[in-house]
Design a protein around this motif. Structure first.
Motif, short mmCIF file in Angstrom:
data_model
loop_
_atom_site.label_atom_id
_atom_site.label_comp_id
_atom_site.label_asym_id
_atom_site.label_seq_id
_atom_site.Cartn_x
_atom_site.Cartn_y
_atom_site.Cartn_z
N TYR A 21 -112.78 -32.73 46.68
CA TYR A 21 -112.19 -31.47 46.21
C TYR A 21 -112.77 -30.21 46.84
O TYR A 21 -112.05 -29.24 47.03
CB TYR A 21 -112.30 -31.37 44.67
CG TYR A 21 -111.49 -32.42 43.95
CD1 TYR A 21 -110.24 -32.11 43.42
CD2 TYR A 21 -111.94 -33.74 43.82
CE1 TYR A 21 -109.48 -33.07 42.76
CE2 TYR A 21 -111.19 -34.70 43.17
CZ TYR A 21 -109.96 -34.36 42.64
OH TYR A 21 -109.21 -35.30 42.00
N SER A 78 -104.81 -33.04 40.44
CA SER A 78 -105.66 -32.94 41.64
C SER A 78 -105.16 -31.99 42.73
O SER A 78 -105.95 -31.19 43.25
CB SER A 78 -105.90 -34.32 42.24
OG SER A 78 -106.71 -35.06 41.38
N CYS A 94 -96.44 -34.60 41.45
CA CYS A 94 -95.34 -35.55 41.31
C CYS A 94 -94.06 -35.05 41.95
O CYS A 94 -93.63 -33.93 41.68
CB CYS A 94 -95.04 -35.75 39.83
SG CYS A 94 -96.48 -36.05 38.85
N GLY A 120 -101.07 -33.97 49.24
CA GLY A 120 -101.73 -34.52 48.06
C GLY A 120 -100.79 -34.95 46.95
O GLY A 120 -101.25 -35.38 45.90
N GLN A 163 -104.10 -38.37 53.14
CA GLN A 163 -104.03 -37.06 52.49
C GLN A 163 -105.33 -36.30 52.70
O GLN A 163 -106.35 -36.66 52.13
CB GLN A 163 -103.78 -37.23 51.02
CG GLN A 163 -102.49 -37.97 50.75
CD GLN A 163 -102.27 -38.17 49.28
OE1 GLN A 163 -103.21 -38.38 48.54
NE2 GLN A 163 -101.03 -38.10 48.86
N ARG A 168 -104.90 -42.11 50.67
CA ARG A 168 -103.56 -42.41 51.15
C ARG A 168 -102.56 -42.01 50.09
O ARG A 168 -102.89 -41.90 48.92
CB ARG A 168 -103.45 -43.91 51.39
CG ARG A 168 -103.77 -44.32 52.78
CD ARG A 168 -103.08 -45.62 53.12
NE ARG A 168 -103.54 -46.72 52.29
CZ ARG A 168 -104.59 -47.46 52.59
NH1 ARG A 168 -105.28 -47.20 53.69
NH2 ARG A 168 -104.95 -48.46 51.81
N GLY A 169 -101.32 -41.85 50.51
CA GLY A 169 -100.29 -41.46 49.55
C GLY A 169 -99.94 -42.58 48.60
O GLY A 169 -100.28 -43.74 48.83
N ASN A 275 -92.30 -40.59 39.13
CA ASN A 275 -93.36 -40.44 40.13
C ASN A 275 -94.14 -41.77 40.23
O ASN A 275 -93.84 -42.71 39.49
CB ASN A 275 -94.27 -39.28 39.70
CG ASN A 275 -95.06 -39.64 38.46
OD1 ASN A 275 -94.56 -40.35 37.59
ND2 ASN A 275 -96.28 -39.21 38.38
N PRO A 276 -95.16 -41.86 41.10
CA PRO A 276 -95.82 -43.16 41.35
C PRO A 276 -96.40 -43.85 40.12
O PRO A 276 -96.37 -45.08 40.04
CB PRO A 276 -96.92 -42.82 42.35
CG PRO A 276 -96.38 -41.65 43.09
CD PRO A 276 -95.60 -40.85 42.09
N GLU A 279 -95.29 -41.73 34.79
CA GLU A 279 -95.31 -40.83 33.63
C GLU A 279 -94.36 -39.65 33.75
O GLU A 279 -94.15 -38.92 32.79
CB GLU A 279 -96.74 -40.32 33.37
CG GLU A 279 -97.29 -39.32 34.38
CD GLU A 279 -97.88 -39.98 35.62
OE1 GLU A 279 -97.62 -41.18 35.84
OE2 GLU A 279 -98.59 -39.28 36.37
N ALA A 425 -100.52 -38.25 31.68
CA ALA A 425 -100.89 -38.72 33.02
C ALA A 425 -102.04 -39.73 32.93
O ALA A 425 -102.76 -39.77 31.93
CB ALA A 425 -101.31 -37.53 33.87
N PRO A 426 -102.21 -40.52 33.98
CA PRO A 426 -103.34 -41.46 33.97
C PRO A 426 -104.70 -40.76 34.04
O PRO A 426 -105.69 -41.29 33.54
CB PRO A 426 -103.12 -42.31 35.22
CG PRO A 426 -101.96 -41.76 35.96
CD PRO A 426 -101.32 -40.69 35.13
N THR A 427 -104.76 -39.61 34.67
CA THR A 427 -106.00 -38.84 34.88
C THR A 427 -107.12 -39.67 35.52
O THR A 427 -108.28 -39.55 35.14
CB THR A 427 -106.52 -38.18 33.57
OG1 THR A 427 -107.05 -39.18 32.68
CG2 THR A 427 -105.45 -37.38 32.85
N GLY A 428 -106.72 -40.46 36.52
CA GLY A 428 -107.69 -41.31 37.23
C GLY A 428 -108.92 -40.57 37.70
O GLY A 428 -110.06 -40.97 37.38
P1 ADP Z 1 -105.54 -37.14 39.15
O1 ADP Z 1 -106.49 -37.61 38.11
O2 ADP Z 1 -106.05 -37.32 40.55
O3 ADP Z 1 -105.04 -35.74 38.96
P2 ADP Z 1 -103.64 -39.09 38.06
O4 ADP Z 1 -104.40 -40.37 38.12
O5 ADP Z 1 -103.48 -38.43 36.73
O6 ADP Z 1 -104.23 -38.06 39.12
O7 ADP Z 1 -102.20 -39.33 38.66
C1 ADP Z 1 -101.18 -38.39 38.41
C2 ADP Z 1 -100.14 -38.44 39.48
O8 ADP Z 1 -100.70 -37.93 40.68
C3 ADP Z 1 -99.64 -39.82 39.86
O9 ADP Z 1 -98.67 -40.35 39.02
C4 ADP Z 1 -99.09 -39.51 41.23
O10 ADP Z 1 -97.84 -38.86 41.12
C5 ADP Z 1 -100.13 -38.56 41.79
N1 ADP Z 1 -101.17 -39.30 42.54
C6 ADP Z 1 -102.26 -39.91 42.07
N2 ADP Z 1 -102.97 -40.51 43.06
C7 ADP Z 1 -102.30 -40.26 44.20
C8 ADP Z 1 -102.48 -40.60 45.58
N3 ADP Z 1 -103.49 -41.34 46.03
N4 ADP Z 1 -101.55 -40.15 46.43
C9 ADP Z 1 -100.52 -39.41 46.02
N5 ADP Z 1 -100.30 -39.06 44.77
C10 ADP Z 1 -101.16 -39.48 43.85
#
Ligand code: ADP
Length: 578
Positions: A21, A78, A94, A120, A163, A168-169, A275-276, A279, A425-428
């Motif tokens: 970031y 992100s 998204c 991104g 990205q 990767r996307g 979106n991927p 959600e 969102a997953p908020t990975g």
């Molecule tokens: P983050 O925590 O990084 O903000 P999330 O895990 O909440 O992201 O994912 C939210 C959305 O962000 C996903 O559904 C997807 O649309 C997008 N996203 C997440 N990871 C990627 C990635 N590697 N490349 C492109 N888009 C992504």
């Protein structure tokens, strides 16, 4: 903990921020501190305030945005953290792109996806409009190769576009269950390496679900003319889908009719894809920025009990809605068609993270009626306040421009600034930055082994569990290492029973509770809910089918399952499993 200026951040937060970031120069040297990052984002987003008559003083708003982010009460998705105030300026996570049934259309989508990945964002596509494999191609006299073969081109293009050099996307591919190539699609990720940059989901209709229940056949439809083109037995297709998901998690399933019942602008178009991560259902050429409120930071403890601080939560939610609405103005979208669609509907997706932490703090087990009731209450509040904040913004800024083509037309009580307000969102990565549990998921492990760069292994313990273990006097390094091996404390008799009941992990939670929790959040969410139903390795196909049936009956918009170990390179795993 380490201090960065005035900001106190954990090592994990620092590592993630530095890797992905913080601004870097061409040689990879850091050009900003975490504090400067949040200041850059806050200042950029608050600039939008200048455009409105009612606008508060941008610097005061920037300060409020800065505060809410650096207290880790709210974080935007992100791309906003990465790109706000930078050259790229693309802030949404998204996107959904149309894939038209022509070579021009297909390759436009490949190109547009590449541009979005570079910035991104993640892209979702419905491939349902493409003619089936072996259909004639009028202009050449040859035969078409069908959706799955074209998906490979998208996959390869994605592979090559990293990205910002970091990730990767990500793509979602959806095919309607009545597309003639549906069986090929269902099996297209059987090989774990195939189409590795795609999540795939079958777009299921209510008519199909009915046919499954009645055991009958259903028509396949030629996308070129809407005419029937053969038929399949619904139950056979459902079983194939269930088998494949059981086998390695792909495909997921989305309930298209359920999604379209919540489409706020049906006059503008039908929703065909998400979106991927599923959600965010969107129209073709639509984008959405997401943001998440950290529930574990919206609590008060009085007399030894912890509860949600609704006043504080409300303040955060109103600020977050303002932030996300401002983000629409400040984002530079990669295509003018997207810019137009986004500014017409002004969808935002505010959600929550840290829900499992909140339950730990309140002493409520995830797999109970009490937890589901809390989910309904908290998300009901989030939804009501987000709508109210959006309506309030509309008073001075105007409702979203397409409102007269929406389901809210003429409804004063729902004259919103944003066609949708909420998404889970997953908020990975956001949850790592905020130091909380991700989205609405139960925690994956209470203690796990983190492999650090030089090959060493460190046992990392969930901070809330560690605090409880120390307070209750059963903490030991040996025990934490053992928990990391077994993955659950359910059967550890040396741990007090009430602690074992509360500190459940994803695998302690039965599929029914996973789905019930997803449904509870979906009841109060405009868009959709990111959720994975985790299953033990020995789970059966019947169990997977039951989960799908239950998700449909409880009005979820989709469902994703994952059986432990069913993909070779599992991202998160309990340490002894491999
Ligand atoms: P983050 O925590 O990084 O903000 P999330 O895990 O909440 O992201 O994912 C939210 C959305 O962000 C996903 O559904 C997807 O649309 C997008 N996203 C997440 N990871 C990627 C990635 N590697 N490349 C492109 N888009 C992504």
């Amino acid at each position: 903990m380490e201090k960065s200026g005035m900001l106190t951040i954990s090592d994990n937060t620092r590592t993630v921020l530095e890797r992905r970031y913080l601004k870097k120069d061409t040689e990879g040297n850091l050009e900003e501190t975490p504090e400067e990052l949040f200041m850059r984002v806050a200042t950029c987003i608050a600039e939008a305030e200048g455009a409105y008559e009612d606008g508060l003083e941008p610097s005061a708003v920037a300060e409020a945005f800065y505060r809410v982010m650096t207290e880790f009460k709210f974080l935007p998705n992100s791309p906003t953290l990465m790109n706000a105030g930078n050259d790229l300026g693309q802030l949404a996570a998204c996107f959904v792109l149309p894939v038209e049934d022509s070579l021009d259309g297909i390759f436009d989508a490949v190109k547009n996806a590449a541009l979005i990945h570079k910035s991104g964002g993640g892209t979702g596509f419905s491939f349902s409009r493409l003619r089936a494999k072996n259909c004639r191609v009028g202009s050449t006299g040859g035969v078409a190769s069908g959706p799955v073969s074209f998906m490979k081109i998208f996959n390869t293009a994605t592979e090559q576009v990293k990205q910002g050099g970091t990730r990767r996307g990500a793509n979602m591919a959806i095919l309607r269950v009545d597309h003639p190539d549906i069986l090929e699609f269902i099996g297209c990720k059987e090989d774990n390496e195939a189409l590795n940059n795609f999540n795939i989901s079958v777009g299921v209709t209510d008519a199909f679900m009915q046919a499954v229940r009645q055991g009958g056949d259903y028509d396949l439809i030629d996308p070129r003319n809407g005419e029937p083109r053969g038929s399949l037995n619904a139950r056979t297709v459902y079983e194939t889908l269930v088998h494949q998901a059981w086998f390695n998690g792909d495909p997921g399933i989305v309930f298209l009719d359920r999604i379209n019942r919540d489409n706020p602008t049906p006059e503008i178009g039908e929703i065909e894809s998400t979106n991927p991560c599923g959600e965010q259902p969107l129209l073709p050429m639509e984008a959405c920025n997401l943001g998440s409120v950290n529930l574990s930071r919206c609590v008060v403890t009085e007399g030894g009990t912890t509860r949600v601080d609704y006043e504080a939560l409300k303040e955060t939610l109103w600020l977050a809605v303002r932030f996300l609405d401002d983000t629409i103005e400040m984002s530079r979208y990669p295509l003018s068609a997207i810019d137009e669609m986004v500014k017409g509907n002004r969808k935002i997706g505010l959600g929550v993270m840290g829900f499992a932490d909140l339950l730990f703090m309140m002493g409520i087990p995830y797999n109970t009626e009490e937890a589901v009731a809390l989910a309904e209450k908290v998300m009901g509040f989030v939804q009501a306040e987000a709508h109210e904040a959006s309506r309030h913004l509309a008073v001075s800024r105007g409702p979203f421009p397409n409102i007269d083509k929406s389901v809210f037309k003429g409804d004063e009580n729902r004259a919103y600034r944003n066609a949708t307000c909420t998404t889970i969102a997953p908020t990975g990565t956001l949850s790592i930055i905020a130091g909380c549990s991700s989205g609405i998921e139960p925690v994956f492990a209470l203690s796990f082994v983190r492999r650090v760069m030089d090959g060493d292994e460190l046992v990392e313990v969930n901070p809330l569990f560690e605090a409880t273990a120390r307070a209750r006097g059963f903490y030991s390094d040996e025990l934490m290492a053992r928990i990391a091996k077994v993955g659950t404390i359910a059967h550890m008799e040396e741990i007090p029973e009430d602690v074992r009941a509360v500190f459940v992990t994803a695998h302690d939670v039965s599929p029914e509770w996973h789905i019930r929790m997803q449904a509870a959040f979906q009841n109060h969410t405009d868009n959709a809910v990111s959720k994975t139903v985790n299953l033990p390795r020995q789970a059966t196909e019947d169990e997977v089918r039951d989960i799908y049936d239950m998700a449909f009956d409880l009005c979820c918009k989709g469902v994703t399952i994952y059986r432990d170990g069913s993909k070779e390179n599992q991202v998160l795993s309990v340490s002894d499993a491999k």
